[in-house]
Scaffold this motif. Sequence first.
Motif, PDB file in Angstrom:
ATOM      1  N   ALA A 198      35.776  43.261  37.030  1.00 44.53           N
ATOM      2  CA  ALA A 198      35.529  41.872  36.641  1.00 44.53           C
ATOM      3  C   ALA A 198      36.735  40.999  36.970  1.00 44.53           C
ATOM      4  O   ALA A 198      36.594  39.867  37.453  1.00 44.53           O
ATOM      5  N   PHE A 199      37.919  41.528  36.733  1.00 43.52           N
ATOM      6  CA  PHE A 199      39.147  40.778  36.975  1.00 43.52           C
ATOM      7  C   PHE A 199      39.315  40.458  38.461  1.00 43.52           C
ATOM      8  O   PHE A 199      39.671  39.332  38.828  1.00 43.52           O
ATOM      9  N   GLN A 200      39.044  41.444  39.334  1.00 41.72           N
ATOM     10  CA  GLN A 200      39.194  41.213  40.775  1.00 41.72           C
ATOM     11  C   GLN A 200      38.119  40.268  41.304  1.00 41.72           C
ATOM     12  O   GLN A 200      38.407  39.406  42.146  1.00 41.72           O
ATOM     13  N   LEU A 201      36.900  40.400  40.815  1.00 38.75           N
ATOM     14  CA  LEU A 201      35.841  39.478  41.227  1.00 38.75           C
ATOM     15  C   LEU A 201      36.184  38.054  40.808  1.00 38.75           C
ATOM     16  O   LEU A 201      35.940  37.094  41.555  1.00 38.75           O
ATOM     17  N   GLN A 202      36.762  37.918  39.626  1.00 34.18           N
ATOM     18  CA  GLN A 202      37.189  36.600  39.168  1.00 34.18           C
ATOM     19  C   GLN A 202      38.300  36.059  40.067  1.00 34.18           C
ATOM     20  O   GLN A 202      38.338  34.865  40.382  1.00 34.18           O
ATOM     21  N   ASP A 203      39.200  36.940  40.493  1.00 33.82           N
ATOM     22  CA  ASP A 203      40.286  36.544  41.387  1.00 33.82           C
ATOM     23  C   ASP A 203      39.730  36.048  42.725  1.00 33.82           C
ATOM     24  O   ASP A 203      40.208  35.052  43.277  1.00 33.82           O
ATOM     25  N   ASP A 204      38.714  36.737  43.236  1.00 32.48           N
ATOM     26  CA  ASP A 204      38.057  36.309  44.476  1.00 32.48           C
ATOM     27  C   ASP A 204      37.482  34.904  44.320  1.00 32.48           C
ATOM     28  O   ASP A 204      37.597  34.065  45.218  1.00 32.48           O
ATOM     29  N   CYS A 205      36.855  34.681  43.189  1.00 32.91           N
ATOM     30  CA  CYS A 205      36.235  33.376  42.930  1.00 32.91           C
ATOM     31  C   CYS A 205      37.298  32.286  42.797  1.00 32.91           C
ATOM     32  O   CYS A 205      37.150  31.182  43.347  1.00 32.91           O
ATOM     33  N   LEU A 206      38.391  32.613  42.105  1.00 35.87           N
ATOM     34  CA  LEU A 206      39.457  31.632  41.911  1.00 35.87           C
ATOM     35  C   LEU A 206      40.151  31.278  43.220  1.00 35.87           C
ATOM     36  O   LEU A 206      40.659  30.164  43.376  1.00 35.87           O
ATOM     37  N   ASP A 207      40.166  32.209  44.174  1.00 38.31           N
ATOM     38  CA  ASP A 207      40.773  31.916  45.472  1.00 38.31           C
ATOM     39  C   ASP A 207      40.071  30.754  46.163  1.00 38.31           C
ATOM     40  O   ASP A 207      40.672  30.054  46.977  1.00 38.31           O
ATOM     41  N   CYS A 208      38.807  30.549  45.825  1.00 36.73           N
ATOM     42  CA  CYS A 208      38.036  29.445  46.411  1.00 36.73           C
ATOM     43  C   CYS A 208      37.918  28.256  45.475  1.00 36.73           C
ATOM     44  O   CYS A 208      37.966  27.108  45.920  1.00 36.73           O
ATOM     45  N   PHE A 209      37.757  28.518  44.208  1.00 36.44           N
ATOM     46  CA  PHE A 209      37.407  27.449  43.275  1.00 36.44           C
ATOM     47  C   PHE A 209      38.416  27.264  42.146  1.00 36.44           C
ATOM     48  O   PHE A 209      38.151  26.530  41.188  1.00 36.44           O
ATOM     49  N   GLY A 210      39.573  27.932  42.242  1.00 40.29           N
ATOM     50  CA  GLY A 210      40.557  27.845  41.176  1.00 40.29           C
ATOM     51  C   GLY A 210      41.492  26.663  41.309  1.00 40.29           C
ATOM     52  O   GLY A 210      41.412  25.866  42.250  1.00 40.29           O
ATOM     53  N   ASN A 211      42.404  26.563  40.348  1.00 40.14           N
ATOM     54  CA  ASN A 211      43.448  25.553  40.344  1.00 40.14           C
ATOM     55  C   ASN A 211      44.724  26.202  40.877  1.00 40.14           C
ATOM     56  O   ASN A 211      45.204  27.192  40.319  1.00 40.14           O
ATOM     57  N   ILE A 272      30.179  26.103  52.470  1.00 39.14           N
ATOM     58  CA  ILE A 272      29.092  27.071  52.695  1.00 39.14           C
ATOM     59  C   ILE A 272      28.832  27.867  51.423  1.00 39.14           C
ATOM     60  O   ILE A 272      27.675  28.097  51.032  1.00 39.14           O
ATOM     61  N   TYR A 273      29.897  28.295  50.757  1.00 38.80           N
ATOM     62  CA  TYR A 273      29.736  29.033  49.501  1.00 38.80           C
ATOM     63  C   TYR A 273      28.996  28.189  48.463  1.00 38.80           C
ATOM     64  O   TYR A 273      28.140  28.706  47.730  1.00 38.80           O
ATOM     65  N   ARG A 274      29.337  26.927  48.409  1.00 40.03           N
ATOM     66  CA  ARG A 274      28.680  26.047  47.440  1.00 40.03           C
ATOM     67  C   ARG A 274      27.190  25.928  47.742  1.00 40.03           C
ATOM     68  O   ARG A 274      26.353  25.974  46.833  1.00 40.03           O
ATOM     69  N   LYS A 275      26.837  25.745  48.997  1.00 39.41           N
ATOM     70  CA  LYS A 275      25.434  25.586  49.379  1.00 39.41           C
ATOM     71  C   LYS A 275      24.615  26.836  49.062  1.00 39.41           C
ATOM     72  O   LYS A 275      23.426  26.745  48.737  1.00 39.41           O
ATOM     73  N   LEU A 276      25.256  28.001  49.138  1.00 37.13           N
ATOM     74  CA  LEU A 276      24.557  29.265  48.875  1.00 37.13           C
ATOM     75  C   LEU A 276      24.643  29.690  47.408  1.00 37.13           C
ATOM     76  O   LEU A 276      24.073  30.713  47.021  1.00 37.13           O
ATOM     77  N   GLY A 277      25.372  28.939  46.594  1.00 35.68           N
ATOM     78  CA  GLY A 277      25.495  29.280  45.171  1.00 35.68           C
ATOM     79  C   GLY A 277      26.275  30.552  44.927  1.00 35.68           C
ATOM     80  O   GLY A 277      25.998  31.288  43.963  1.00 35.68           O
ATOM     81  N   ILE A 278      27.288  30.825  45.752  1.00 37.73           N
ATOM     82  CA  ILE A 278      28.010  32.090  45.661  1.00 37.73           C
ATOM     83  C   ILE A 278      28.858  32.172  44.394  1.00 37.73           C
ATOM     84  O   ILE A 278      29.052  33.259  43.838  1.00 37.73           O
ATOM     85  N   ALA A 279      29.372  31.050  43.912  1.00 36.53           N
ATOM     86  CA  ALA A 279      30.146  31.086  42.668  1.00 36.53           C
ATOM     87  C   ALA A 279      29.289  31.595  41.518  1.00 36.53           C
ATOM     88  O   ALA A 279      29.755  32.384  40.678  1.00 36.53           O
TER      89      ALA A 279
END
Length: 319
Positions: A198-211, A272-279
């Motif tokens: 869960a922590f690594q998946l969250q890290d992947d997500c933050l790499d795109c959508f984090g602060n 592209i990630y946003r359009k596909l709802g990847i977050a």
Amino acid sequence: MIEDIRSAIAAIPYPQRPEGLYEPIAYVMSMGGKRLRPMLMLLCYSVFRPDWQKALPAATALELYHNHTLLHDDLMDHADVRRGKPTVHRRWDENTAILSGDTMLLMAARQMAQQRIGRHEEANECFLKSAIEICEGQQYDVNFEKRHDVTEEEYIEMIRLKTSVLLGCAAKIGALLAGASDKDCNILYAFAEKIGLAFQLQDDCLDCFGNEQTFGKRIGGDILCGKKTFMTVAAMQRMENDAERKDFLDVLDAKADTPEAERKKIDLVIDIYRKLGIAEVADARIQQCYDEAHRILLTLDADTATLWNYATSLLGRES
């Protein structure tokens, strides 16, 4: 507990010679961070025994080892920033990063081997086994950079090896040093492994959508490196046809040799990630791992409230 960990890390003695070998290690270890692995180890120890201070040397060894992996990972990924500061190979050079990283690994292994409480021999074997598995995970990560057909399950197995096994190792070592049973040690390993996913998946997500200020790394760093992350793999699997996937890969593989080109590339991929709802896809997978971790922990016949509260705080979830 966290202050004891910080004090133990700050008290690590570093030789002064040869010049240039130990200064980068002290630099890396002074950067701070969550100290997640030593905290997890000591919390798991304290589930069974109150004298967790006795396990501080092993906790410090885990943090040394973890930072060794980050130092080499930054070098392999050509990353410029870690926790808001220049990476070792940028501040010094690549040869220094290799040598200092290797030294951190050996310092950690020596310190772990010197721990003499509980089931210490099994704890040391768990550490060495996990260190080898992490190298396997890193190699999968390198291999995936050359593949465009990586599945979500392959990716999950890669991050299990590269990231999660060290959390599992930390939890199990804590239990082993406290003299816990095989059953309890294995429960805590499985629990922490799920938290690690869960922590690594969250890290992947933050790499795109984090602060960027709170994330400590540049947003879009994985995109610029062309790394396969859960976001990349999930996007590829949700595209309708090969032409759409090819267009995406053309963007992902495009060279970006100016700050403007880098920003454009990052923006295009994230769009592209946003359009596909990847977050949303990633968040659902994170929640699944989180729920599985909770179910596993509930099978332990002990008071785990403090441990669970700590795990939930890491992921920003509600207890």
